[in-house]
Design an enzyme around this catalytic site. Structure first.
Site, PDB file in Angstrom:
ATOM      1  CB  SER A   1      -0.953  -0.029   1.198  1.00 17.09           C
ATOM      2  OG  SER A   1      -1.938   0.976   1.087  1.00 17.09           O
TER       3      SER A   1
ATOM      4  CG  HIS B   1      -5.760  -1.513  -1.061  1.00 15.02           C
ATOM      5  ND1 HIS B   1      -4.891  -1.161  -2.069  1.00 15.02           N
ATOM      6  CD2 HIS B   1      -5.253  -0.962   0.070  1.00 15.02           C
ATOM      7  CE1 HIS B   1      -3.917  -0.430  -1.577  1.00 15.02           C
ATOM      8  NE2 HIS B   1      -4.103  -0.299  -0.270  1.00 15.02           N
TER       9      HIS B   1
ATOM     10  CG  ASP C   1      -6.629  -1.593  -4.886  1.00 20.96           C
ATOM     11  OD1 ASP C   1      -7.205  -0.549  -4.540  1.00 20.96           O
ATOM     12  OD2 ASP C   1      -5.408  -1.785  -4.717  1.00 20.96           O
TER      13      ASP C   1
END
Length: 465
Positions: free
Chosen positions: A293, A427, A397
Protein backbone atom coordinates in the site's frame (compact mmCIF):
# COMPACT_ATOMS: atom_id res chain seq x y z
CA UNK A 1 -16.57 -11.52 -5.68
CA UNK A 2 -15.23 -11.23 -2.11
CA UNK A 3 -17.00 -13.34 0.51
CA UNK A 4 -19.86 -12.08 2.66
CA UNK A 5 -17.55 -12.02 5.67
CA UNK A 6 -15.05 -9.79 3.86
CA UNK A 7 -17.82 -7.44 2.75
CA UNK A 8 -19.20 -7.11 6.28
CA UNK A 9 -15.77 -6.56 7.79
CA UNK A 10 -15.05 -3.96 5.09
CA UNK A 11 -18.11 -1.93 6.19
CA UNK A 12 -16.93 -1.97 9.81
CA UNK A 13 -13.32 -1.23 8.78
CA UNK A 14 -14.31 1.79 6.66
CA UNK A 15 -16.52 3.17 9.42
CA UNK A 16 -13.68 3.00 11.96
CA UNK A 17 -11.11 4.37 9.51
CA UNK A 18 -13.32 7.32 8.57
CA UNK A 19 -13.89 8.09 12.25
CA UNK A 20 -10.15 8.07 12.98
CA UNK A 21 -9.23 10.21 9.98
CA UNK A 22 -11.92 12.79 10.76
CA UNK A 23 -10.79 12.96 14.38
CA UNK A 24 -7.27 13.78 13.25
CA UNK A 25 -8.62 16.56 11.07
CA UNK A 26 -10.85 17.97 13.78
CA UNK A 27 -8.14 17.92 16.47
CA UNK A 28 -5.06 19.24 14.66
CA UNK A 29 -3.58 20.64 17.88
CA UNK A 30 -3.25 17.19 19.43
CA UNK A 31 -1.76 15.62 16.31
CA UNK A 32 0.18 17.90 14.04
CA UNK A 33 3.59 18.38 15.47
CA UNK A 34 2.52 16.52 18.59
CA UNK A 35 5.46 14.18 18.30
CA UNK A 36 7.90 16.84 17.14
CA UNK A 37 10.76 15.61 14.99
CA UNK A 38 10.93 12.56 17.26
CA UNK A 39 7.62 11.49 15.79
CA UNK A 40 5.08 8.72 16.18
CA UNK A 41 5.67 5.32 14.56
CA UNK A 42 2.75 3.31 15.91
CA UNK A 43 -0.71 3.70 17.40
CA UNK A 44 -1.14 0.96 20.03
CA UNK A 45 -4.74 1.98 20.64
CA UNK A 46 -5.61 0.95 17.09
CA UNK A 47 -3.80 -2.38 16.69
CA UNK A 48 -2.25 -5.20 18.65
CA UNK A 49 1.53 -5.22 18.96
CA UNK A 50 3.51 -8.45 18.59
CA UNK A 51 6.46 -8.71 20.98
CA UNK A 52 9.89 -9.36 19.51
CA UNK A 53 11.36 -12.81 20.20
CA UNK A 54 15.11 -13.29 19.59
CA UNK A 55 14.77 -17.08 19.38
CA UNK A 56 13.68 -19.11 16.39
CA UNK A 57 9.99 -19.36 17.17
CA UNK A 58 8.12 -20.51 14.06
CA UNK A 59 11.48 -20.69 12.31
CA UNK A 60 12.19 -16.93 12.55
CA UNK A 61 13.96 -14.91 15.25
CA UNK A 62 13.09 -11.23 15.71
CA UNK A 63 14.50 -8.21 17.48
CA UNK A 64 13.75 -4.46 17.52
CA UNK A 65 16.44 -1.82 17.02
CA UNK A 66 16.13 1.94 17.38
CA UNK A 67 18.45 3.21 14.63
CA UNK A 68 18.24 7.01 14.95
CA UNK A 69 18.84 9.01 18.15
CA UNK A 70 16.92 12.01 16.80
CA UNK A 71 13.68 10.23 15.84
CA UNK A 72 11.63 7.16 16.75
CA UNK A 73 12.60 5.36 13.54
CA UNK A 74 13.22 1.70 14.22
CA UNK A 75 13.55 -1.62 12.44
CA UNK A 76 12.38 -5.09 13.40
CA UNK A 77 14.82 -7.73 12.14
CA UNK A 78 13.43 -11.09 11.01
CA UNK A 79 16.14 -13.77 10.77
CA UNK A 80 15.10 -17.20 9.38
CA UNK A 81 16.60 -20.30 10.96
CA UNK A 82 18.03 -21.39 7.59
CA UNK A 83 20.94 -19.07 8.42
CA UNK A 84 22.14 -21.80 10.82
CA UNK A 85 22.59 -24.51 8.18
CA UNK A 86 25.40 -23.15 6.05
CA UNK A 87 26.87 -26.36 4.62
CA UNK A 88 23.65 -28.38 4.71
CA UNK A 89 21.58 -25.77 2.89
CA UNK A 90 24.07 -25.33 0.07
CA UNK A 91 24.56 -29.05 -0.50
CA UNK A 92 21.00 -30.23 0.06
CA UNK A 93 18.83 -30.37 -3.08
CA UNK A 94 15.49 -28.63 -3.13
CA UNK A 95 12.75 -30.62 -1.47
CA UNK A 96 10.70 -30.35 -4.64
CA UNK A 97 11.50 -29.45 -8.20
CA UNK A 98 8.94 -28.08 -10.61
CA UNK A 99 7.39 -31.00 -12.44
CA UNK A 100 8.38 -33.62 -9.86
CA UNK A 101 4.93 -33.52 -8.26
CA UNK A 102 1.97 -33.85 -10.64
CA UNK A 103 -0.10 -31.67 -8.31
CA UNK A 104 2.29 -28.76 -8.91
CA UNK A 105 2.17 -28.79 -12.70
CA UNK A 106 -1.20 -27.13 -12.88
CA UNK A 107 -0.51 -24.65 -10.13
CA UNK A 108 2.92 -23.15 -10.71
CA UNK A 109 3.56 -20.60 -13.41
CA UNK A 110 6.35 -18.47 -14.79
CA UNK A 111 7.08 -15.25 -12.94
CA UNK A 112 6.49 -13.53 -16.27
CA UNK A 113 3.04 -15.05 -16.53
CA UNK A 114 3.42 -17.89 -19.02
CA UNK A 115 0.17 -19.73 -18.55
CA UNK A 116 0.05 -23.32 -17.37
CA UNK A 117 -3.43 -23.71 -16.00
CA UNK A 118 -6.08 -21.31 -14.74
CA UNK A 119 -3.82 -18.37 -15.52
CA UNK A 120 -4.51 -15.77 -18.21
CA UNK A 121 -2.23 -13.03 -19.47
CA UNK A 122 -2.66 -9.87 -21.51
CA UNK A 123 -0.55 -6.73 -21.96
CA UNK A 124 2.03 -7.97 -19.52
CA UNK A 125 -0.54 -8.45 -16.74
CA UNK A 126 -0.87 -11.90 -15.22
CA UNK A 127 -4.21 -12.85 -13.67
CA UNK A 128 -3.69 -15.46 -10.95
CA UNK A 129 -6.65 -17.59 -9.88
CA UNK A 130 -6.62 -18.77 -6.30
CA UNK A 131 -6.48 -22.42 -5.28
CA UNK A 132 -6.28 -24.27 -2.02
CA UNK A 133 -2.63 -23.93 -1.07
CA UNK A 134 -2.43 -26.32 1.85
CA UNK A 135 -1.11 -29.39 0.06
CA UNK A 136 1.45 -27.96 -2.31
CA UNK A 137 2.95 -24.78 -0.92
CA UNK A 138 6.37 -25.18 0.65
CA UNK A 139 9.46 -23.42 1.86
CA UNK A 140 11.94 -23.27 -1.01
CA UNK A 141 14.75 -24.62 1.14
CA UNK A 142 12.59 -26.77 3.35
CA UNK A 143 15.17 -27.04 6.12
CA UNK A 144 15.40 -25.90 9.72
CA UNK A 145 17.78 -26.25 12.60
CA UNK A 146 17.62 -26.80 16.30
CA UNK A 147 21.34 -27.05 16.89
CA UNK A 148 24.27 -24.66 17.51
CA UNK A 149 23.59 -24.58 21.25
CA UNK A 150 20.39 -22.56 21.05
CA UNK A 151 18.41 -24.90 23.29
CA UNK A 152 18.52 -24.79 27.02
CA UNK A 153 18.27 -27.91 29.16
CA UNK A 154 14.47 -27.90 29.17
CA UNK A 155 14.31 -27.65 25.37
CA UNK A 156 13.29 -24.00 25.03
CA UNK A 157 15.25 -21.60 22.85
CA UNK A 158 17.45 -18.86 24.19
CA UNK A 159 18.11 -15.65 22.26
CA UNK A 160 20.32 -16.21 19.21
CA UNK A 161 23.86 -14.83 19.31
CA UNK A 162 26.12 -15.63 16.30
CA UNK A 163 29.26 -17.51 17.31
CA UNK A 164 32.26 -18.44 15.18
CA UNK A 165 33.25 -17.28 11.72
CA UNK A 166 31.58 -19.57 9.17
CA UNK A 167 28.22 -17.87 8.74
CA UNK A 168 25.71 -18.33 5.98
CA UNK A 169 25.00 -15.01 4.26
CA UNK A 170 21.41 -14.15 3.37
CA UNK A 171 19.97 -11.39 1.19
CA UNK A 172 18.35 -8.44 2.97
CA UNK A 173 14.80 -7.30 2.28
CA UNK A 174 13.66 -3.88 3.55
CA UNK A 175 9.89 -3.90 4.14
CA UNK A 176 7.56 -0.92 4.49
CA UNK A 177 4.11 -1.49 6.01
CA UNK A 178 0.85 0.05 4.81
CA UNK A 179 -1.71 2.20 6.57
CA UNK A 180 -2.18 5.28 4.41
CA UNK A 181 0.81 7.02 6.05
CA UNK A 182 -1.32 7.66 9.16
CA UNK A 183 -1.55 4.23 10.82
CA UNK A 184 0.08 0.81 10.95
CA UNK A 185 3.43 -0.17 12.43
CA UNK A 186 6.33 -2.53 11.84
CA UNK A 187 5.62 -4.44 15.05
CA UNK A 188 1.87 -5.01 14.66
CA UNK A 189 0.65 -8.60 14.76
CA UNK A 190 -0.37 -8.53 11.11
CA UNK A 191 2.92 -7.07 9.88
CA UNK A 192 4.88 -9.45 12.10
CA UNK A 193 3.00 -12.43 10.63
CA UNK A 194 3.52 -11.22 7.06
CA UNK A 195 7.24 -10.55 7.53
CA UNK A 196 7.77 -13.98 9.12
CA UNK A 197 6.08 -15.58 6.13
CA UNK A 198 8.14 -13.60 3.61
CA UNK A 199 11.38 -14.21 5.51
CA UNK A 200 10.87 -17.98 5.41
CA UNK A 201 9.60 -18.20 1.83
CA UNK A 202 12.23 -15.91 0.31
CA UNK A 203 14.98 -17.09 2.70
CA UNK A 204 15.99 -13.51 3.47
CA UNK A 205 16.62 -11.27 6.44
CA UNK A 206 13.69 -8.85 6.60
CA UNK A 207 14.10 -5.37 8.03
CA UNK A 208 10.58 -4.08 8.77
CA UNK A 209 10.76 -0.29 9.00
CA UNK A 210 8.92 1.67 11.67
CA UNK A 211 8.71 5.04 9.91
CA UNK A 212 7.13 8.21 11.31
CA UNK A 213 3.40 8.63 10.74
CA UNK A 214 1.27 11.58 9.69
CA UNK A 215 -0.15 14.00 10.67
CA UNK A 216 2.43 14.28 13.46
CA UNK A 217 5.16 14.16 10.82
CA UNK A 218 4.11 15.11 7.33
CA UNK A 219 5.83 14.51 3.99
CA UNK A 220 8.71 13.85 3.48
CA UNK A 221 9.27 12.31 6.94
CA UNK A 222 8.21 8.75 6.03
CA UNK A 223 10.21 8.86 2.78
CA UNK A 224 13.29 10.21 4.55
CA UNK A 225 12.99 7.45 7.15
CA UNK A 226 12.96 4.79 4.45
CA UNK A 227 16.14 6.20 2.93
CA UNK A 228 17.66 6.50 6.41
CA UNK A 229 17.29 2.74 6.90
CA UNK A 230 19.09 2.07 3.62
CA UNK A 231 22.00 4.27 4.75
CA UNK A 232 21.96 2.56 8.15
CA UNK A 233 22.28 -0.82 6.42
CA UNK A 234 25.29 0.46 4.48
CA UNK A 235 26.82 1.77 7.69
CA UNK A 236 26.28 -1.57 9.40
CA UNK A 237 28.06 -3.39 6.58
CA UNK A 238 31.04 -1.06 6.73
CA UNK A 239 31.24 -1.27 10.53
CA UNK A 240 31.15 -5.06 10.33
CA UNK A 241 34.11 -5.01 7.93
CA UNK A 242 35.98 -2.66 10.26
CA UNK A 243 35.28 -4.98 13.16
CA UNK A 244 36.70 -7.93 11.23
CA UNK A 245 39.86 -6.02 10.40
CA UNK A 246 40.37 -5.07 14.04
CA UNK A 247 39.78 -8.54 15.43
CA UNK A 248 36.70 -10.49 16.42
CA UNK A 249 34.07 -8.94 18.66
CA UNK A 250 34.85 -11.52 21.33
CA UNK A 251 38.15 -10.06 22.50
CA UNK A 252 40.01 -9.48 19.26
CA UNK A 253 42.12 -6.86 21.04
CA UNK A 254 44.50 -9.64 22.13
CA UNK A 255 45.91 -9.78 18.61
CA UNK A 256 46.71 -6.08 18.45
CA UNK A 257 50.37 -5.37 19.09
CA UNK A 258 50.86 -1.70 18.19
CA UNK A 259 49.04 1.26 19.64
CA UNK A 260 46.90 -1.06 21.70
CA UNK A 261 45.07 1.82 23.36
CA UNK A 262 43.99 3.46 20.10
CA UNK A 263 43.09 0.17 18.42
CA UNK A 264 41.01 -0.78 21.44
CA UNK A 265 39.03 2.47 21.26
CA UNK A 266 38.32 1.98 17.56
CA UNK A 267 37.44 -1.67 18.09
CA UNK A 268 35.17 -0.92 21.00
CA UNK A 269 33.46 1.84 19.02
CA UNK A 270 32.90 -0.41 16.03
CA UNK A 271 31.74 -3.37 18.10
CA UNK A 272 29.27 -1.26 20.04
CA UNK A 273 27.67 -0.06 16.80
CA UNK A 274 27.58 -3.36 14.92
CA UNK A 275 24.31 -5.31 14.82
CA UNK A 276 25.51 -8.94 15.22
CA UNK A 277 22.77 -10.64 13.18
CA UNK A 278 23.40 -8.42 10.17
CA UNK A 279 27.17 -8.58 10.60
CA UNK A 280 27.10 -12.38 10.66
CA UNK A 281 24.38 -13.18 8.14
CA UNK A 282 23.49 -10.09 6.09
CA UNK A 283 24.51 -9.72 2.44
CA UNK A 284 23.65 -6.10 1.52
CA UNK A 285 24.80 -6.60 -2.06
CA UNK A 286 21.53 -8.52 -2.54
CA UNK A 287 19.03 -6.00 -1.18
CA UNK A 288 15.33 -6.06 -2.09
CA UNK A 289 12.73 -3.41 -1.27
CA UNK A 290 9.13 -4.43 -0.55
CA UNK A 291 6.26 -2.12 0.26
CA UNK A 292 2.55 -2.72 0.80
CA UNK A 293 0.00 0.00 0.00
CA UNK A 294 1.59 3.36 0.99
CA UNK A 295 4.73 1.35 1.80
CA UNK A 296 4.98 0.70 -1.94
CA UNK A 297 5.26 4.45 -2.53
CA UNK A 298 8.06 4.63 0.04
CA UNK A 299 9.84 1.62 -1.49
CA UNK A 300 9.71 3.20 -4.96
CA UNK A 301 11.10 6.48 -3.59
CA UNK A 302 13.94 4.67 -1.81
CA UNK A 303 14.71 2.71 -4.99
CA UNK A 304 15.01 5.94 -6.98
CA UNK A 305 17.28 7.47 -4.35
CA UNK A 306 19.41 4.32 -4.33
CA UNK A 307 19.83 4.61 -8.11
CA UNK A 308 20.85 8.25 -7.72
CA UNK A 309 23.35 7.43 -4.96
CA UNK A 310 25.01 4.66 -6.95
CA UNK A 311 28.31 3.58 -5.42
CA UNK A 312 27.91 6.00 -2.51
CA UNK A 313 25.75 3.29 -0.91
CA UNK A 314 28.36 0.54 -1.31
CA UNK A 315 28.20 -2.27 -0.39
CA UNK A 316 24.39 -1.99 -0.48
CA UNK A 317 22.91 -2.73 -3.89
CA UNK A 318 19.15 -2.70 -4.53
CA UNK A 319 18.65 -5.57 -6.98
CA UNK A 320 14.81 -5.58 -7.10
CA UNK A 321 11.68 -4.10 -5.58
CA UNK A 322 8.16 -5.39 -4.95
CA UNK A 323 5.23 -2.96 -4.97
CA UNK A 324 2.13 -4.53 -3.44
CA UNK A 325 -0.99 -2.58 -4.45
CA UNK A 326 0.89 0.77 -4.27
CA UNK A 327 -0.96 3.82 -2.96
CA UNK A 328 -0.84 5.79 -6.22
CA UNK A 329 -3.38 8.43 -7.16
CA UNK A 330 -3.70 11.33 -9.62
CA UNK A 331 -5.91 14.27 -10.54
CA UNK A 332 -7.13 12.64 -13.77
CA UNK A 333 -9.02 9.52 -12.69
CA UNK A 334 -8.34 6.15 -14.29
CA UNK A 335 -11.06 3.69 -15.26
CA UNK A 336 -10.68 1.73 -12.00
CA UNK A 337 -10.73 4.93 -9.94
CA UNK A 338 -14.12 5.77 -11.45
CA UNK A 339 -15.64 2.28 -11.43
CA UNK A 340 -14.29 1.14 -8.03
CA UNK A 341 -14.08 4.44 -6.13
CA UNK A 342 -16.29 3.04 -3.34
CA UNK A 343 -14.51 -0.31 -3.18
CA UNK A 344 -13.66 -2.45 -0.16
CA UNK A 345 -11.69 -1.30 2.89
CA UNK A 346 -10.01 1.79 1.40
CA UNK A 347 -12.33 3.83 -0.82
CA UNK A 348 -11.08 6.81 -2.78
CA UNK A 349 -12.62 9.49 -0.55
CA UNK A 350 -10.86 8.18 2.56
CA UNK A 351 -7.56 7.83 0.73
CA UNK A 352 -7.76 11.48 -0.32
CA UNK A 353 -8.29 12.33 3.36
CA UNK A 354 -5.12 10.44 4.26
CA UNK A 355 -3.17 12.27 1.56
CA UNK A 356 -4.41 15.57 3.02
CA UNK A 357 -3.07 14.46 6.40
CA UNK A 358 0.24 13.38 4.89
CA UNK A 359 0.93 16.37 2.62
CA UNK A 360 1.03 19.90 3.98
CA UNK A 361 -1.79 22.25 3.03
CA UNK A 362 0.52 24.16 0.69
CA UNK A 363 1.79 20.99 -0.99
CA UNK A 364 -1.49 19.07 -1.30
CA UNK A 365 -1.98 18.00 -4.89
CA UNK A 366 -3.07 14.62 -6.20
CA UNK A 367 -0.33 14.96 -8.83
CA UNK A 368 2.34 15.45 -6.19
CA UNK A 369 5.44 13.36 -7.07
CA UNK A 370 4.87 11.29 -3.91
CA UNK A 371 1.34 10.41 -5.08
CA UNK A 372 1.49 10.09 -8.85
CA UNK A 373 4.44 8.18 -10.36
CA UNK A 374 3.50 9.21 -13.89
CA UNK A 375 3.79 12.99 -13.61
CA UNK A 376 6.26 14.50 -16.05
CA UNK A 377 8.15 16.60 -13.48
CA UNK A 378 8.61 13.87 -10.90
CA UNK A 379 12.37 14.16 -11.02
CA UNK A 380 14.84 11.47 -10.05
CA UNK A 381 16.70 9.06 -12.32
CA UNK A 382 15.39 7.90 -15.72
CA UNK A 383 12.97 5.00 -15.51
CA UNK A 384 15.37 2.79 -17.49
CA UNK A 385 17.75 2.84 -14.52
CA UNK A 386 15.16 1.55 -12.06
CA UNK A 387 15.66 -1.94 -10.59
CA UNK A 388 13.43 -4.86 -11.65
CA UNK A 389 9.98 -4.17 -10.22
CA UNK A 390 7.22 -6.66 -9.45
CA UNK A 391 3.78 -5.09 -9.03
CA UNK A 392 0.95 -6.88 -7.22
CA UNK A 393 -2.61 -5.65 -7.77
CA UNK A 394 -6.10 -6.82 -6.79
CA UNK A 395 -9.13 -7.00 -9.06
CA UNK A 396 -11.38 -4.99 -6.71
CA UNK A 397 -8.88 -2.26 -5.86
CA UNK A 398 -9.51 1.20 -7.31
CA UNK A 399 -5.74 1.93 -7.31
CA UNK A 400 -4.94 -0.97 -9.65
CA UNK A 401 -4.96 0.85 -13.02
CA UNK A 402 -2.37 3.46 -12.04
CA UNK A 403 -0.07 0.77 -10.64
CA UNK A 404 -0.40 -1.20 -13.88
CA UNK A 405 0.27 1.96 -15.92
CA UNK A 406 3.47 2.61 -13.96
CA UNK A 407 4.58 -0.96 -14.59
CA UNK A 408 3.89 -0.51 -18.31
CA UNK A 409 6.09 2.59 -18.37
CA UNK A 410 8.91 0.58 -16.82
CA UNK A 411 8.52 -2.21 -19.38
CA UNK A 412 8.66 0.32 -22.21
CA UNK A 413 12.26 1.10 -21.21
CA UNK A 414 13.16 -2.60 -20.84
CA UNK A 415 12.92 -2.88 -17.06
CA UNK A 416 11.74 -6.29 -15.88
CA UNK A 417 8.38 -5.20 -14.46
CA UNK A 418 5.74 -7.94 -14.43
CA UNK A 419 2.32 -7.44 -12.89
CA UNK A 420 0.45 -10.07 -10.89
CA UNK A 421 -3.28 -9.43 -10.65
CA UNK A 422 -5.27 -11.52 -8.18
CA UNK A 423 -8.85 -12.22 -9.16
CA UNK A 424 -11.68 -11.43 -6.71
CA UNK A 425 -9.24 -9.80 -4.27
CA UNK A 426 -9.27 -6.41 -2.53
CA UNK A 427 -6.70 -3.84 -1.47
CA UNK A 428 -4.28 -5.28 1.12
CA UNK A 429 -5.62 -8.81 0.59
CA UNK A 430 -2.19 -10.29 1.45
CA UNK A 431 -1.32 -8.08 4.43
CA UNK A 432 -4.56 -7.10 6.21
CA UNK A 433 -5.04 -8.90 9.53
CA UNK A 434 -8.34 -10.59 8.70
CA UNK A 435 -7.08 -11.83 5.30
CA UNK A 436 -3.53 -12.92 6.17
CA UNK A 437 -4.36 -16.61 6.59
CA UNK A 438 -6.39 -17.00 3.41
CA UNK A 439 -5.07 -19.21 0.57
CA UNK A 440 -4.83 -16.15 -1.65
CA UNK A 441 -2.51 -14.36 0.79
CA UNK A 442 -0.30 -17.45 1.02
CA UNK A 443 -0.26 -17.81 -2.77
CA UNK A 444 0.73 -14.17 -3.19
CA UNK A 445 3.65 -14.53 -0.78
CA UNK A 446 4.84 -17.65 -2.62
CA UNK A 447 4.59 -15.92 -5.99
CA UNK A 448 6.63 -12.99 -4.69
CA UNK A 449 9.27 -15.43 -3.43
CA UNK A 450 9.54 -17.16 -6.82
CA UNK A 451 10.15 -13.85 -8.61
CA UNK A 452 12.47 -12.34 -5.99
CA UNK A 453 14.73 -15.41 -5.97
CA UNK A 454 15.67 -14.72 -9.59
CA UNK A 455 17.61 -11.70 -8.36
CA UNK A 456 18.93 -12.87 -4.99
CA UNK A 457 19.86 -16.49 -5.69
CA UNK A 458 23.59 -17.25 -5.92
CA UNK A 459 22.87 -20.38 -7.92
CA UNK A 460 21.32 -18.95 -11.05
CA UNK A 461 17.70 -18.93 -12.18
CA UNK A 462 16.49 -22.34 -11.05
CA UNK A 463 13.77 -20.65 -8.99
CA UNK A 464 12.17 -18.85 -11.93
CA UNK A 465 10.16 -21.82 -13.17
Amino acid sequence: MPSIGVKLYSVFFKFMLKHRLQNRFQNPGSNVGGGGSFGVTSRPEEETVAAANPSFTDGVATKDIHIDPLTLVSVRIFLPDTCLNFSETLSKPLSRVAGSDPNLNGLRRSSYGSAINNVSSSNGVTVKHAHNQDNYRRNSYGCSSDGVGLKSENGTYRGYNPMGNNFRKLPVMIQFHGGGFVSGSNDSESNDFFCRRISKLCDVIVLAVGYRLAPENKYPAAYDDGLKVLHWLAKQSNLAECSKSLGSMQGGGADLRKSDGQWHVADAFGASMVEPWLAAHGDPSRCVLLGASCGGNIADYVARKAVEAGKLLDPVKVVAQVLMYPYFIGSVPTHSEIKLSNSYFYDKAMCILSWKLFLSEEEFNLDHPAANPLVADRGGPPLKQMPPTLTVVAEHDWMRDRAIAYSEELRKVNVDAPVLEYKDQVHEFATLDILLKTPQAQACAEDIAIWVKKYISLRGHEFSY
